[in-house]
Write a protein that holds these residues in place. Structure first.
Motif, PDB file in Angstrom:
ATOM      1  N   THR A  64      27.121 -10.505  24.097  1.00  0.00           N
ATOM      2  CA  THR A  64      26.152  -9.729  24.878  1.00  0.00           C
ATOM      3  C   THR A  64      25.568 -10.545  26.016  1.00  0.00           C
ATOM      4  N   SER A 115      14.971 -11.654  25.107  1.00  0.00           N
ATOM      5  CA  SER A 115      16.112 -11.569  26.030  1.00  0.00           C
ATOM      6  C   SER A 115      16.154 -10.229  26.733  1.00  0.00           C
ATOM      7  N   SER A 116      15.527  -9.186  26.147  1.00  0.00           N
ATOM      8  CA  SER A 116      15.536  -7.920  26.880  1.00  0.00           C
ATOM      9  C   SER A 116      14.376  -7.860  27.870  1.00  0.00           C
ATOM     10  N   LYS A 117      13.453  -8.840  27.781  1.00  0.00           N
ATOM     11  CA  LYS A 117      12.331  -8.867  28.707  1.00  0.00           C
ATOM     12  C   LYS A 117      12.543  -9.848  29.845  1.00  0.00           C
ATOM     13  N   SER A 119      15.142 -12.906  31.874  1.00  0.00           N
ATOM     14  CA  SER A 119      16.550 -13.206  32.093  1.00  0.00           C
ATOM     15  C   SER A 119      16.658 -14.543  32.799  1.00  0.00           C
ATOM     16  N   THR A 194      27.293  -4.456  27.328  1.00  0.00           N
ATOM     17  CA  THR A 194      25.945  -4.952  27.606  1.00  0.00           C
ATOM     18  C   THR A 194      25.993  -6.198  28.475  1.00  0.00           C
ATOM     19  N   PRO A 198      24.742  -4.311  32.250  1.00  0.00           N
ATOM     20  CA  PRO A 198      23.683  -3.713  31.428  1.00  0.00           C
ATOM     21  C   PRO A 198      23.119  -2.420  32.024  1.00  0.00           C
ATOM     22  N   VAL A 208      20.727  -0.694  25.071  1.00  0.00           N
ATOM     23  CA  VAL A 208      20.977  -2.098  25.413  1.00  0.00           C
ATOM     24  C   VAL A 208      20.126  -3.080  24.607  1.00  0.00           C
ATOM     25  N   PRO A 209      18.774  -2.883  24.495  1.00  0.00           N
ATOM     26  CA  PRO A 209      17.990  -3.851  23.712  1.00  0.00           C
ATOM     27  C   PRO A 209      18.438  -3.937  22.267  1.00  0.00           C
ATOM     28  N   ARG A 212      21.568  -6.039  22.019  1.00  0.00           N
ATOM     29  CA  ARG A 212      21.231  -7.449  22.259  1.00  0.00           C
ATOM     30  C   ARG A 212      20.651  -8.069  20.990  1.00  0.00           C
TER      31      ARG A 212
END
Lengths: 324, 291
Positions: A64, A115-117, A119, A194, A198, A208-209, A212
């Motif tokens: 991912t 990681s979804s917040k 990058s 992803t 994404p 996606v989140p 991940r």
């Protein structure tokens, strides 16, 4: 017209033929080592198998696009989970493995959420901050972790070398099978989308989140299981298992071997074999030099051949170049 | 402890924090403005500290020659890094290679110099503002020097042609190239200058702290905390938040005890990243995904 059976297809491709011959000789060597009862060779084999499994776990995270530069945090939590359960609470082995797993899943959910917040550089710095928190806790929380001198496993759990060797072999083979199974499943496809795009994946309805976090949890659990095994191999553990040297070795196995390939860690563990061999034959004062050697190899490979060693055995168009 | 003890701790933390601010502003310049992820950064501060120790305490060079040598070595390393590892724009390769270089430097130093802590062993004079409140004169000097160097760097960036060219390249490489600026040359210059800042802060830190091969990692983590709380790319913000970060660990140590210092500091860092990733002292929210 292709009338030949598919199983013989590799005969017509010299790269795959060489690969098959190498694999066959490796299998013979792996089965021959326990017969010799040479403890040193078996130790090198155990380390190599463990790093294959760790490399596959890194690869699952990389599916991912998780660039986990602090993988030793997961590994070390596995080691400490089992060691603390067995020594401080006198629990059964299963409870120790579960403790390591639960700790890892908690950490992985946190990292997946981050990681979804965040990058790029921010995510990397957050990972370093989290692993530094765990490392400094393991050094400072002396009553639980034994501080920087670490804690030893009870002698009752000392396993014979040959048993450890076959357990390690089993872990390595299982992790490879799991990687291939995951890559071919629907979840694996969602992981790769992803990483590749994404925004498009989210637009097409992929969560996606969730993917991940799932890939981080799977990757962390595998690394934690390897850590639980390593505790039985090493018997006396200290906070060095959280150090950057382990993270670098795990990344080296995956990246030098080839990201996004099941054979990548298998080729990358050649470096671990070399490292263990050199360190076994050198006086211990030269140990820092061994780190210098493999850091140099890592830099050279990352600059010159980012697709890794595994790309030597594939046709040029087989696969996209590994994306870091 | 009385109020005077706390005032003393806070004042001394602020003075140490000035130097934290100096090396963090070098990192924030590299990562935020030049878009180089340099993770070998702590290792080079550590190397500068060792060089200071060896040139001054072991080889007995004159101080000016030692400073010139360290600055030269740091600038040369900067250009070398820029020509080899940081040539690619690929972010993962940059992180990986600079981490490898940091491993090489740390292990090379611990092989050649052993991991025994080294100290310049300077007897510190203290300035008494009050019978119970005192500040270190060396720390005061370093704080002033750090502020002066940052001011000089700021003037360089705003007043000279090279500085304006650096800012133009940071803002938009293509347009800067159209206006006749040799962008890769300017990036070399900017990167080696920021490496010189690392060298200077290494010299100052050596005067204040004993050094071990892994000390650089601690400083690098501190620099991350400082840069994140200031917002990446904000040099003056990094200086002020360095002062703030200089106070926090000594307060934690005074109130809760030394063993909580590192875990709480790193936890604070992760919390800042999660709650306000664009920095505490900045209002610009677009910076997070800019890299």
């Amino acid at each position: 017209m292709n009338l030949q059976p598919k199983a013989l297809a590799f005969v017509r491709e010299p790269r795959k033929l060489i690969g098959a011959i190498l694999l066959l000789s490796a299998v013979i060597l792996i089965l021959y080592i326990p017969v010799t009862k040479n403890r040193r060779l078996m130790t090198i084999g155990i380390m190599a198998f463990m790093y294959i499994a760790l490399g596959e776990s890194w690869n699952i995270g990389a599916m991912t696009g998780l660039f986990s530069i602090a993988h030793s945090a997961f590994f070390g939590l596995g080691v400490y989970g089992i060691t603390i359960t067995l020594t401080r609470f006198q629990g059964p082995v299963i409870a120790g493995i579960l403790a390591g797993l639960i700790l890892n899943i908690i950490l992985a959910v946190i990292i997946g959420g981050i990681s979804s917040k965040l990058s790029g550089l921010y995510f990397t710095m957050a990972l370093i901050g989290l692993s530094a928190t765990i490392y400094s806790l393991s050094v400072q929380w002396v009553s639980l972790t034994g501080g920087s001198s670490g804690i030893s496993m009870p002698r009752a759990y000392l396993l014979p070398k040959r048993t450890l060797y076959f357990i390690a072999l089993g872990i390595a083979v299982l992790s490879m099978i799991f990687y291939v199974f995951l890559r071919r499943s629907k979840a694996g496809t969602c992981f790769v989308t992803t990483r590749e795009n994404p925004s498009l994946a989210a637009a097409l309805g992929s969560n996606v989140p969730f993917w991940r976090i799932l890939s981080t949890v799977l990757s962390a659990s595998m690394a934690g299981l390897c850590g639980s095994f390593y505790a039985f191999h090493l018997m006396s553990n200290n906070s060095e298992v959280f150090s950057g040297a382990y993270s670098l070795k795990i990344m080296m196995v995956s990246i030098v071997g080839g990201i996004n390939s099941v054979w990548g860690p298998v080729l990358g563990c050649l470096l671990i074999i070399m490292d263990e061999y050199i360190r076994g034959s050198m006086p211990s004062g030269l140990a820092p030099l061994s780190v210098v050697i493999y850091a140099l190899i890592l830099i050279l490979m990352a600059l010159v051949k980012p697709a890794g060693l595994a790309s030597f055995f594939e046709k040029p168009g087989d696969r996209h170049a590994a994306k870091n | 402890m009385g109020v005077t003890a706390y005032i003393s701790i806070i004042l001394n933390g602020m003075l140490t924090g000035g130097v934290y601010g100096l090396f963090s502003s070098a990192f924030t310049f590299q990562a935020g403005a030049l878009n180089f992820a340099n993770f070998s950064y702590g290792a080079f501060i550590m190397l500068s500290m060792y060089l200071t120790y060896y040139t001054i305490a072991v080889w007995h060079l004159p101080v000016a020659a030692a400073v010139a040598l360290i600055l030269l070595i740091n600038a040369a390393f900067g250009i070398l890094l820029r020509k080899t590892v940081l040539k690619t724009g690929n972010f993962g390769t940059q992180i990986l290679c600079t981490m490898g270089i940091s491993m090489i430097v740390i292990n090379g130093v611990s092989f050649f110099c052993s991991s025994y802590p080294r100290d310049l062993a300077i007897l510190e004079k203290r300035l008494f503002l009050h019978p119970e409140i005192s500040i270190g004169l060396i720390q005061l000097g370093c704080f002033g020097l750090a502020a002066a160097i940052l001011l000089g760097f700021h003037l360089f960036l705003t007043k000279t042609w090279q500085g304006i060219a650096i800012r133009a390249v940071v803002q938009n490489r293509e347009i800067a190239a159209v206006f006749g600026i040799n962008t890769s040359h300017i990036l070399d210059l900017a990167f080696s200058l920021s490496c010189c800042l690392i060298g200077v802060s290494g010299i100052m830190l050596m005067v204040m702290f004993p050094v071990t091969p892994v000390f650089g990692d601690y400083l690098q983590n501190l620099a991350f905390i400082v840069c994140i709380s200031a917002g990446l790319g904000n040099m003056w913000g990094a200086f002020f938040s360095g002062i703030f970060i200089g106070v926090v660990p000594s307060l934690i140590m005074a109130i809760l005890g030394a063993r909580f210092q590192d875990p709480l500091l790193y936890l604070l860092f992760v919390l800042i990243l999660l709650i306000r990733p664009y920095g505490i002292f900045t209002k610009n929210k677009n910076v997070v995904r800019a890299f």
